[in-house]
Scaffold this active site. Structure first.
Site, PDB file in Angstrom:
ATOM      1  N   CYS A   1      10.353  48.059  28.508  1.00 27.50           N
ATOM      2  CA  CYS A   1       9.574  48.506  27.585  1.00 27.50           C
ATOM      3  C   CYS A   1       8.126  48.175  28.329  1.00 27.50           C
ATOM      4  O   CYS A   1       7.750  47.238  28.539  1.00 27.50           O
ATOM      5  CB  CYS A   1       9.514  47.710  26.212  1.00 27.50           C
ATOM      6  SG  CYS A   1       8.387  48.033  25.249  1.00 27.50           S
TER       7      CYS A   1
ATOM      8  N   TYR B   1       4.227   8.115  28.781  1.00 32.97           N
ATOM      9  CA  TYR B   1       4.212   7.549  27.358  1.00 32.97           C
ATOM     10  C   TYR B   1       5.847   7.785  26.772  1.00 32.97           C
ATOM     11  O   TYR B   1       6.643   6.769  26.551  1.00 32.97           O
ATOM     12  CB  TYR B   1       3.509   8.150  26.367  1.00 32.97           C
ATOM     13  CG  TYR B   1       3.499   7.612  25.185  1.00 32.97           C
ATOM     14  CD1 TYR B   1       2.824   6.472  24.727  1.00 32.97           C
ATOM     15  CD2 TYR B   1       4.383   8.070  24.248  1.00 32.97           C
ATOM     16  CE1 TYR B   1       2.864   5.695  23.567  1.00 32.97           C
ATOM     17  CE2 TYR B   1       4.570   7.521  22.925  1.00 32.97           C
ATOM     18  CZ  TYR B   1       3.957   6.574  22.638  1.00 32.97           C
ATOM     19  OH  TYR B   1       3.873   5.620  21.445  1.00 32.97           O
TER      20      TYR B   1
ATOM     21  N   LYS C   1     -15.385  14.976   4.545  1.00 28.33           N
ATOM     22  CA  LYS C   1     -14.432  14.920   3.629  1.00 28.33           C
ATOM     23  C   LYS C   1     -13.140  15.623   4.355  1.00 28.33           C
ATOM     24  O   LYS C   1     -13.136  16.937   4.397  1.00 28.33           O
ATOM     25  CB  LYS C   1     -14.680  16.001   2.374  1.00 28.33           C
ATOM     26  CG  LYS C   1     -13.689  15.634   1.450  1.00 28.33           C
ATOM     27  CD  LYS C   1     -14.485  16.134  -0.151  1.00 28.33           C
ATOM     28  CE  LYS C   1     -13.516  15.958  -1.222  1.00 28.33           C
ATOM     29  NZ  LYS C   1     -12.132  16.512  -1.142  1.00 28.33           N
TER      30      LYS C   1
HETATM   31  S1  IVH Z   1     -13.395   8.385  -1.176  1.00 26.47           S
HETATM   32  C1  IVH Z   1     -13.240   7.256  -5.255  1.00 26.47           C
HETATM   33  N1  IVH Z   1     -13.593   9.512   1.485  1.00 26.47           N
HETATM   34  O1  IVH Z   1     -11.082  13.524  -1.434  1.00 26.47           O
HETATM   35  C2  IVH Z   1     -13.231   7.212  -3.822  1.00 26.47           C
HETATM   36  N2  IVH Z   1     -12.214  10.400  -0.306  1.00 26.47           N
HETATM   37  O2  IVH Z   1     -11.664  14.154  -4.305  1.00 26.47           O
HETATM   38  C3  IVH Z   1     -12.387   8.469  -3.358  1.00 26.47           C
HETATM   39  N3  IVH Z   1     -11.203  12.432   0.513  1.00 26.47           N
HETATM   40  O3  IVH Z   1      -8.283  11.820  -3.127  1.00 26.47           O
HETATM   41  C4  IVH Z   1     -11.939   8.667  -2.131  1.00 26.47           C
HETATM   42  N4  IVH Z   1     -12.233  12.224   2.777  1.00 26.47           N
HETATM   43  O4  IVH Z   1      -8.009  12.048  -0.660  1.00 26.47           O
HETATM   44  C5  IVH Z   1     -12.828   9.489   0.098  1.00 26.47           C
HETATM   45  N5  IVH Z   1     -14.152  10.260   3.301  1.00 26.47           N
HETATM   46  C6  IVH Z   1     -13.410  10.274   2.161  1.00 26.47           C
HETATM   47  C7  IVH Z   1     -12.644  11.344   2.042  1.00 26.47           C
HETATM   48  C8  IVH Z   1     -12.057  11.182   0.673  1.00 26.47           C
HETATM   49  C9  IVH Z   1     -11.247  13.070   1.941  1.00 26.47           C
HETATM   50  C10 IVH Z   1     -10.272  12.948  -0.385  1.00 26.47           C
HETATM   51  C11 IVH Z   1      -9.279  11.855  -0.947  1.00 26.47           C
HETATM   52  C12 IVH Z   1      -9.715  11.851  -2.482  1.00 26.47           C
HETATM   53  C13 IVH Z   1     -10.405  13.227  -2.517  1.00 26.47           C
HETATM   54  C14 IVH Z   1     -11.121  13.061  -3.698  1.00 26.47           C
END
Ligand code: IVH
Length: 680
Positions: A442, A43, A123
């Protein structure tokens, strides 16, 4: 007119286009499908070739080229970007009851008795950004900022290989909208984080606390060339303003993003009701440790976008989504001791010995404090209560000292002046964070060097584990690698936990290690900066231990892929009498490193340096032909160079060749050598 001033040969244009297509394809294989088809080195070769062509032919440059990801020169400061729709945050749920309450709220607001379908997404624990595409082209990328205005980090986002610079239309998917704002999370994988921190520790730079901080720090670089060197990734999860396409569900939206080549998490699931969503939470909580990225919970989103619309938002968060957080993988414990530990290269690392504590399912007994700067910055002292976290993989990390628990005035940790193992001098080298014991004899260093020598990717001596190496060194049976080959079954039989059978097995394993591949042998020697890859580069080029031990710095530098730091390190190793002796004794003990299979072909074993432009072949074609004929490409002219091929406008390489008396070929002679008929 200016646009016509630069003409580009058709062959070059074609090659550039092909390279860009290939690179985009391989990026997708790597980042979207997690199934690369070529090695990193291959690559890199494609990438470098494209960079060369673009440098040589400004007429082919394009903002869409994958090379544009390498970073732009530093900015003074970031300009701000106003989000057309505010970037909201999410309400949190800490337990199942709160999730069930959320689901009831949703149904009440919708006056619905039926089940609500949700999309459950991990999340992702990263940095929130917004990407704006206009007519499929990435035009702006910004951070979340305060939700209304963020910072323009377009140059940095462009360096992330999985951020498409242009969207791909896909059959079966809706057409790409005129304007697409998509929100995403930028993050580092656990592995990427560990690699980054290991590099930083090696260079004596301050370490990042966790992947999230590392991602945030990397994205906020004013010099995007720095960002380009960080293994950042991106996953898209929500929408800003979109004009020209309407979606009916979050699930459809995510699938469409993926079809357009925007990365989305492969852990997203559609759940028919809240019970299924809760089950998915349990699944992800259990899988969390094994996932490549850090996640800190599950986001549940009402799937139906019409319902989302009806639900609307309260203050700064939508009513249609909730973040169900995982329990923190943190724990508090006491520092019982801080002990200096000596590694393979003599690096003395302060280790916190802890009151054993469970963090995220494993018992933690100690944590590396990495180096003296970290100890000072965090002011960790014996007796302190500390907050521990399992960041990235399994390596526990001291987040901070809980000062309110400190009793009295415990003494600060001081780096010993003498090595705790051998009493040798411990010094801090200029410009480095690490302290090192400079006594090469060492025992601690000897132990870890021998462990490294015997390790799987080195000489792979089965059965020569840590406990055994400790005993061998402590009983003076083994001083260096070469001593391993003089061990007898009787000597081994005298060791703890060493039955006759295992002694015989070990002797046999040592015997079997006597014909290692040359690159493994070089790696096993533990030359600073020479990891597995560079060991292979050296083996391919020099093909023989003695040739490497006697190579000059210039010879080394002439090898494609070897820079000044590595060249100096190899020389330093080879100059040292002690190392010369060990290598000689290994060879005398009939350890016979095996050179890689010799190349065959018209240019077998020859090193060729190209300079200037050829008429009938592009640089890439010429290089491929040379390699196919068994030759090697040299980056600079040295005594090791067999031929210099000079095309039009040769550079200083030609002058150097003349000085050294290296044979110089013109294009016709070169083609003849390759057996290619010259075109008229
Ligand atoms: S939805 C209104 N989806 O969590 C909808 N957020 O506490 C907001 N985040 O600022 C975003 N994974 O940076 C969404 N699968 C996910 C997420 C996610 C991480 C973060 C995002 C947001 C924060 C909100």
């Amino acid at each position: 007119m200016a646009e016509h001033a630069v003409t580009v040969p058709v062959a070059v244009r074609r090659e550039v286009e092909r390279l860009r297509r290939e690179i985009v394809h391989h990026n997708q294989r790597y980042y979207e499908h997690d199934a690369p088809e070529i090695s990193d080195a291959e690559y890199d070769a494609l990438f470098r070739r494209l960079q060369e062509l673009e440098a040589a032919h400004p007429g082919v440059r394009s903002a869409e080229s994958p090379t544009e990801r390498v970073g732009a020169p530093p900015a003074e400061r970031f300009t701000t970007v106003r989000h057309t729709l505010p970037m909201l945050s999410l309400a949190n749920a800490m337990n199942e009851e709160e999730v069930l309450e959320f689901d009831r709220r949703v149904r009440r607001a919708l006056r619905s008795d039926g089940a609500i379908a949700y999309v459950a997404e991990p999340k992702l624990d990263g940095v929130a950004v917004e990407l704006v595409y206009e007519r499929a082209r990435l035009v702006v990328g910004s951070t979340r900022g305060d939700g209304t205005t963020g910072e323009d980090v377009t140059a940095n986002l462009r360096t992330i290989r999985s951020v498409p610079l242009a969207l791909r239309a896909a059959r079966g998917a809706p057409p790409i909208p005129d304007r697409l704002e998509v929100r995403a999370e930028v993050l580092l994988s656990k592995a990427g984080f560990q690699r980054l921190n290991a590099d930083r520790a090696e260079r004596g730079e301050p370490l990042f606390a966790n992947p999230r901080n590392a991602a945030a720090g990397s994205l906020r670089q004013l010099d995007s060339r720095i960002t380009a060197g960080r293994p950042l990734e991106i996953f898209c999860h929500s929408a800003g303003t979109i004009t020209g396409v309407r979606f009916t569900s979050q699930w459809e939206f995510l699938a469409t993003l993926a079809a357009w080549s925007l990365p989305v998490s492969d852990q997203n699931r559609r759940c028919d009701d809240v019970a299924a969503a809760l089950a998915r939470y349990q699944e992800l909580a259990a899988a969390r440790e094994r996932l490549p990225h850090e996640i800190d919970g599950v986001v549940l989103k009402v799937d139906d976008l019409a319902l989302q619309e009806r639900l609307g938002q309260v203050s700064r968060s939508p009513r249609w989504a909730i973040a169900y957080k995982f329990k923190a993988q943190q724990a508090e414990t006491t520092v019982l001791q801080i002990v200096p530990s000596v590694g393979r290269l003599g690096t003395v690392t302060p280790i916190a010995v802890l009151e054993p504590v469970a963090v995220g399912g494993v018992t933690v007994r100690n944590a590396s404090l990495h180096n003296m700067d970290e100890v000072t910055r965090k002011d960790v002292r014996v007796g302190d209560t500390v907050l521990l976290e399992r960041a990235g993989d399994v390596i526990p990390y001291v987040v901070r000292v809980l000062r309110e628990h400190r009793k009295g005035r415990p003494r600060k940790f001081r780096m010993p002046e003498k090595c705790p193992v051998c009493g040798g001098h411990v010094v801090r080298e200029e410009g480095e964070a690490a302290y090192r014991c400079i006594n090469a004899a060492c025992p601690a260093q000897r132990k870890s060097r021998i462990r490294h020598f015997a390790s799987r990717n080195a000489l792979d001596i089965d059965g020569l584990g840590e406990k055994l190496v400790d005993q061998l060194v402590e009983r003076d049976l083994v001083h260096d690698f070469a001593d391993l080959y003089g061990l007898t079954a009787e000597q081994l039989a005298g060791l703890e936990r060493m039955a006759e059978k295992s002694a015989a097995n070990l002797i046999a394993a040592i015997e079997r290690s006597k014909r290692p591949a040359l690159d493994r042998f070089l790696y096993a020697l533990g030359i600073r900066h020479v990891g597995e890859h560079l060991a292979q580069v050296l083996a391919d080029r020099f093909r023989d231990v003695d040739a490497i031990m006697s190579a000059s710095e210039e010879d080394l530098l002439a090898v494609h892929g070897i820079g000044p730091e590595v060249a100096a390190s190899v020389r330093r190793f080879a100059r040292e009498r002690q190392n010369q002796k060990v290598v000689a004794r290994l060879l005398a003990a009939r350890v016979a490193p095996q050179a890689p299979a010799p190349p065959t072909g018209a240019l077998a074993g020859k090193t060729i340096v190209l300079t200037g432009a050829l008429e009938t072949l592009t640089r890439g074609e010429a290089e491929r032909r040379i390699v196919a004929a068994g030759g090697r490409i040299g980056s600079g002219v040295s005594k090791q160079t067999d031929y210099v091929v000079a095309g039009a406008d040769p550079g200083s390489k030609l002058a150097k060749a003349k000085k050294l008396g290296t044979p110089v070929l013109d294009e016709a002679a070169f083609l003849a050598l390759l057996g290619i008929p010259a075109r008229e």
